[in-house]
Motif scaffolding. Structure first.
Motif: not given
Length: 415
Positions: A274, A291, A343
């Motif tokens: 990230h 993600e 996720y």
């Protein structure tokens, strides 16, 4: 000063004739701002004496000790380039006669950056208490200082600082904190290698390991419930059209300590992905892409059955049926039952894309969607549309084709 709100231990006497109320208000505001600017300039010079010079007199030993410790932590972190951006009086002094000191409160907003890590400023607020004689505003003292809203790492007592070429590690807590520093440094290096292997480079990162979940929540500006099940989180200011330049990765000790060693590497690689991506892109993408990509990078070297990695997602599919669309941003809200499944489903989408076109094609799709494409103004606030365009331009495919491949992968895992 007429109409002012009384504060702690101040006099009810009428203001002296030396300064009119408006002049006194302007004088104390100017003096307070100058004092704050001088103090934080002293941090940049490493001048402890100047940092402590205006603290409430030599008798206030506790304030001096606390502020001396803050100075040490700031300088060890490499904090500098401080600038005052706003200063607002939150509790005005009661009027006083000449020769009688009064106190008042200010909320100060500042920015700073960490040498070698930040390419953009990061903001913070302080609640300060000042004391001065209205006839001598320039000789004011600072009698109280506390972080406001969110603490900075230098506000954490017992902070240990370790600097490496790829990471600034800030650890608090307990007699084993040096072992924790060594572990975070080691795993940060592993994460950097893994991120660079996919993205091409890894951003030097700031890692914070506080002592408690409560401290982690305060650093992130969240509630404890907002971190349920979260082992780490990336936090930093984002300005549309610009790369991120002052991110922090906060490890949440409760969930972090429950992880296996391999799990900790996965989490740290995920968060460093990230940070690295945010530092080299300028436009927001859908959460399933950000993600899912971080999961793709984090699990790339991990030898685990895919069904094990995405078990919560498969459990949800068995319960609710095969999804018809990629996860929505709302599926990733902390504390929701769909979080873990979202996720896993996002990872499967990115793996389906990587298997069809290659991992580097996935990287190119991300880069294009996150700022590489010349997207029409009407689509600047439509991240899903930017992804669709990136899929078309980079790998000559479409969202329906990706969804079909994704669903086929899910079906295969359900057998």
């Amino acid at each position: 000063m007429q109409g002012a709100t009384p504060t702690r231990g101040t006099s009810d006497a009428v203001a002296g004739a030396e300064l009119a109320p408006e002049q006194w208000a302007a004088a104390r505001q100017s003096a307070a701002e100058a004092l704050v600017e001088d103090r934080y300039a002293a941090v940049g010079r490493g001048d402890r004496a100047a940092w402590l010079a205006h603290l409430g007199g030599t008798s206030d030993a506790s304030l001096r000790a606390a502020q001396s410790a803050v100075f040490d932590r700031m300088t060890r972190m490499g904090a500098g380039h401080f600038h005052v951006t706003a200063l607002r009086e939150t509790a005005a002094p009661v009027p006083a006669t000449s020769g009688e000191a009064v106190v008042w409160d200010e909320r100060v907003s500042l920015t700073y950056s960490l040498e070698g890590y930040d390419s953009a400023p990061r903001a913070f607020d302080l609640d300060l208490t000042f004391k001065a004689d209205p006839a001598a505003a320039r000789r004011l003292l600072l009698t109280g200082s506390r972080w406001s809203g969110r603490p900075q790492p230098w506000d954490l007592e017992g902070l240990v600082v370790r600097r490496t070429p790829s990471s600034l590690v800030l650890v608090v807590g307990g007699p084993n904190r040096l072992d924790r520093v060594d572990e975070v440094v080691r795993r940060a290096q592993t994460a950097a290698v893994r991120v660079a292997a996919v993205w091409g480079v890894a951003r030097p990162a700031v890692w914070i390991a506080p002592a408690t979940d409560a401290d982690a929540a305060q650093l992130l500006g969240r509630t404890g419930d907002g971190l349920h099940g979260v082992a780490a989180a990336t936090d930093g200011p984002l300005t549309p059209g610009r790369t991120a330049g002052a991110d922090r990765i906060v490890l949440v000790p409760g969930a972090w300590t429950s992880l296996t060693p391999a799990g900790r590497d996965v989490v740290m690689t995920h968060e460093l992905t990230h940070v690295t991506v945010r530092a080299s892109t300028t436009r927001a993408v859908p959460v399933w892409l950000s993600e899912g990509f971080a999961e793709l990078v984090a699990y790339e070297p991990v030898d685990l059955p895919e069904a094990t990695i995405v078990a919560p997602a498969l459990e949800q599919v068995r319960s609710t049926g095969l999804p018809r669309a990629l996860p929505a941003d709302t599926d990733f809200q902390p504390g929701t039952r769909s979080l873990s499944a979202a996720y896993g489903l996002s990872l499967l989408a990115l793996r389906a894309l990587a298997d069809a076109y290659g991992t580097q094609a996935v990287v190119r799709v991300y880069r294009e969607a996150a700022g590489g494409l010349d997207v029409p103004t009407a689509r600047l606030d439509a991240p899903e549309a930017a992804v669709d365009e990136a899929l078309r331009v980079v790998v000559h495919t479409s969202r329906p084709d990706l969804v079909t491949r994704w669903q086929a992968r899910i079906r295969q895992l359900l057998r």
